[in-house]
Design a protein around this motif. Structure first.
Motif: not given
Length: 151
Positions: A99, A102, A114-115, A118-119
């Motif tokens: 987190c 990003e 970008s989420l 994060v994944w």
């Protein structure tokens, strides 16, 4: 609580270096980051050529995953040397690090957050945790096998 000793200090130093590398790359402007990726892409072009126009993106995502897999290993080792449960704190710190990574990119020129990244980063952390756990199991079994053979 376990004593840290030299191993604890080594895990700490490697962890700090890994985070500095990850977050340092996130601070690069988009154009510099793309140049770096393109340089690696040149060397890996034969391997990545089947991906065509998606090769650069695949390389960047693989780099994210790999950096954070290393982070997962280092976080697990770091917490293990401190005598605390290592998997949950390592996973939570890895997610927090992703987190932060990003968030840094939001403030870097020509970059975006970008989420999905994060994944990808968190999947890398979990893979690193699993690899260290699996390696520890193999190491323990190998040592037990050798000890029983010596008797």
């Amino acid at each position: 609580m376990k004593r840290r000793g030299w191993a604890g200090h080594l895990w700490t130093l490697l962890l700090i270096a890994n985070l500095a590398f990850i977050w340092g790359n996130s601070m690069l402007p988009g154009s510099e980051s793309q140049q770096l990726s393109d340089g690696f892409l040149h060397y890996l072009s034969l391997l990545l050529s089947p991906l065509g126009e998606y090769a650069s993106m695949a390389l960047r995502k693989a780099a994210h995953f790999s950096e954070f897999a290393c982070l997962g290993v280092l976080l697990t080792g770091f917490f293990r040397t401190r005598g605390r449960g290592s998997y949950v704190p390592a996973a939570l710190c890895g997610l927090l690090s992703a987190c932060v990574d990003e968030t840094i990119q939001i403030f870097s020129p020509e970059r975006s957050s970008s989420l999905a990244d994060v994944w990808i980063d968190f999947a890398g952390v979990l893979t690193g945790i699993f690899l260290l756990h699996f390696g520890h199991i193999l190491w323990t079994k190998t040592r037990k096998t050798h000890k029983s053979e010596e008797k």
